[in-house]
Design an enzyme around this catalytic site. Sequence first.
Site, short mmCIF file in Angstrom:
data_model
loop_
_atom_site.label_atom_id
_atom_site.label_comp_id
_atom_site.label_asym_id
_atom_site.label_seq_id
_atom_site.Cartn_x
_atom_site.Cartn_y
_atom_site.Cartn_z
N ARG A 131 0.85 -1.17 0.00
CA ARG A 131 0.00 0.00 0.00
C ARG A 131 0.90 1.23 0.00
O ARG A 131 2.03 1.19 0.48
CB ARG A 131 -0.92 0.01 1.22
CG ARG A 131 -1.82 -1.21 1.32
CD ARG A 131 -2.62 -1.19 2.61
NE ARG A 131 -3.52 -2.34 2.72
CZ ARG A 131 -3.19 -3.51 3.26
NH1 ARG A 131 -1.97 -3.67 3.77
NH2 ARG A 131 -4.05 -4.50 3.32
N LYS A 156 -1.61 -2.44 7.65
CA LYS A 156 -3.03 -2.33 7.93
C LYS A 156 -3.43 -3.39 8.96
O LYS A 156 -3.06 -4.55 8.85
CB LYS A 156 -3.85 -2.52 6.64
CG LYS A 156 -5.32 -2.23 6.81
CD LYS A 156 -6.05 -2.30 5.48
CE LYS A 156 -7.53 -1.94 5.64
NZ LYS A 156 -8.24 -1.98 4.34
N HIS A 262 -2.82 3.11 -5.91
CA HIS A 262 -3.27 1.82 -5.35
C HIS A 262 -3.53 0.80 -6.45
O HIS A 262 -3.51 -0.41 -6.20
CB HIS A 262 -4.54 2.03 -4.53
CG HIS A 262 -4.84 0.90 -3.59
ND1 HIS A 262 -4.11 0.66 -2.45
CD2 HIS A 262 -5.79 -0.07 -3.63
CE1 HIS A 262 -4.61 -0.40 -1.82
NE2 HIS A 262 -5.61 -0.86 -2.53
N ARG A 265 -0.96 -1.87 -6.78
CA ARG A 265 -1.13 -3.02 -5.88
C ARG A 265 -2.10 -4.03 -6.50
O ARG A 265 -1.84 -5.24 -6.46
CB ARG A 265 -1.63 -2.53 -4.52
CG ARG A 265 -1.99 -3.62 -3.52
CD ARG A 265 -2.39 -2.97 -2.20
NE ARG A 265 -3.07 -3.88 -1.30
CZ ARG A 265 -2.46 -4.66 -0.41
NH1 ARG A 265 -1.14 -4.67 -0.34
NH2 ARG A 265 -3.16 -5.44 0.40
N HIS A 288 -3.65 -9.76 3.49
CA HIS A 288 -5.09 -9.89 3.71
C HIS A 288 -5.36 -10.87 4.84
O HIS A 288 -4.77 -11.95 4.90
CB HIS A 288 -5.79 -10.39 2.44
CG HIS A 288 -5.85 -9.37 1.35
ND1 HIS A 288 -6.08 -9.68 0.02
CD2 HIS A 288 -5.71 -8.02 1.38
CE1 HIS A 288 -6.09 -8.59 -0.70
NE2 HIS A 288 -5.86 -7.56 0.10
N TYR A 297 -9.40 -10.88 -7.00
CA TYR A 297 -8.47 -10.77 -8.13
C TYR A 297 -8.59 -11.95 -9.09
O TYR A 297 -7.99 -11.93 -10.17
CB TYR A 297 -7.04 -10.65 -7.62
CG TYR A 297 -6.80 -9.40 -6.81
CD1 TYR A 297 -6.80 -8.15 -7.39
CD2 TYR A 297 -6.61 -9.48 -5.43
CE1 TYR A 297 -6.62 -7.00 -6.65
CE2 TYR A 297 -6.41 -8.32 -4.67
CZ TYR A 297 -6.43 -7.10 -5.29
OH TYR A 297 -6.24 -5.96 -4.54
#
Length: 318
Positions: A131, A156, A262, A265, A288, A297
Site C-alpha cells: 500500500r 493495515k 493503489h 497493488r 489480507h 483478483y
Amino acid sequence: MLDQVRRQVRVLHYSLRTEQAYVYWCKAFIRFHELRHPLQMGGDEVSAFLSHLAVERQVAPSTHRQALSALLFLYGKVLGQQLPWMDDIGRPVPKRRLPVVLSRDEVGEVLNRLTGTHQLLAQLLYGTGLRISEALQLRVKDLDFGQGALYVRSGKGDKDRVVMLPKVLVPGLRQQLAEVREIWLSDVSAGQAGVEMPHALDRKYPRAGQSLAWFWVFPQDHHSVDPRSGVVRRHHLYDQTFQRAFKRALTASNIAKAATPHTLRHSFATHLLQSGSDIRTVQELLGHADVATTMIYTHVLKVGGAGARSPLDSLMLP
C-alpha cells in the site's frame, strides 16, 4: 469535546487517518444540527444526518459507514452511552467492486513517464504490492538486501509481514539510501529533532529516532510540524505529492482508466495470479486477513485467454 475524541482515538491506538476522519464527521454532525451538543441529541438526529448524507449528498456506502462508525464511536467510547437506538440504525452494505487493473504494458508506460524518487516508489509499489502508506513509512532498517526481503512494520491492522525485494530495484534502492544518508547527516549536524517513532519507543530508546536505521527511505525534502506532537521534524514523502505525479504520468500515457497509485497493488496481485502463483501466497504478500478478500483478483482468470471464448469470435474469426 473534539479533544476528547482525539484522546480516546489515541488511547485505543487508532491511526492518524482514523482520528482525522472521526473528528471530521463529528464536527460535520454537530454543524448539521446547528451546533447542538451531542448529549442533547440522539438516534433521530443521527438518522437525519445519515439520511442527509445518503439522499442529498449521495455519498458512497463506504463513506456512509465511516460516518456512522464515527458517530457510534462518539456516543459509545467518548460520551459513554450505550443506547438502544445505536443497535437499531441500519448499516449500508458495501457492494463488492472489481478493481481497476493495468496491463503489463500499461504499467511499463506509466513507470517510464515517472522520474527520480517517484519512479522508484512506483516501481516498489508494483514490485511488492505494498500500500502507498506502507511504502512511504519504510525505514532504512526494513530493507534486507542480503535476504532479498522487505519488512512491512505495523501495516493495515497493525500487522507485520515480509515481502520479496525485487532484484532489479536493488541498485536504485542503494542509490536512494546513499542520498538518504546525506540528508540524515545534514539533519544530525543541524541538531534537528529525529524522525517520528512508533508508540513509546522514543522514551524507551531516546537516541533511536536520531539513528540512520530508523530514518525514512523516502524522506520529505523539508521539515514540517508533527500533527500530533507539534515537534518540527522531517516527515516521510507526502502521499499527495506522489499521487499528483502518478496522475500526470497516467494522463501522459493516454490510458483511459481511473487508476491511482493503489492500482499498482491491484496490478501486482492480478499479474501474479495470471502467472500461476498460488492464491494463498498472494494473500500473504498482500497482508489480507481473509482469502475471500484476495479472491476478488481471480476475476482475471475468467476472462481473456484463460477463460471462455466469445461465441461471436467463434462465428466470425477463423
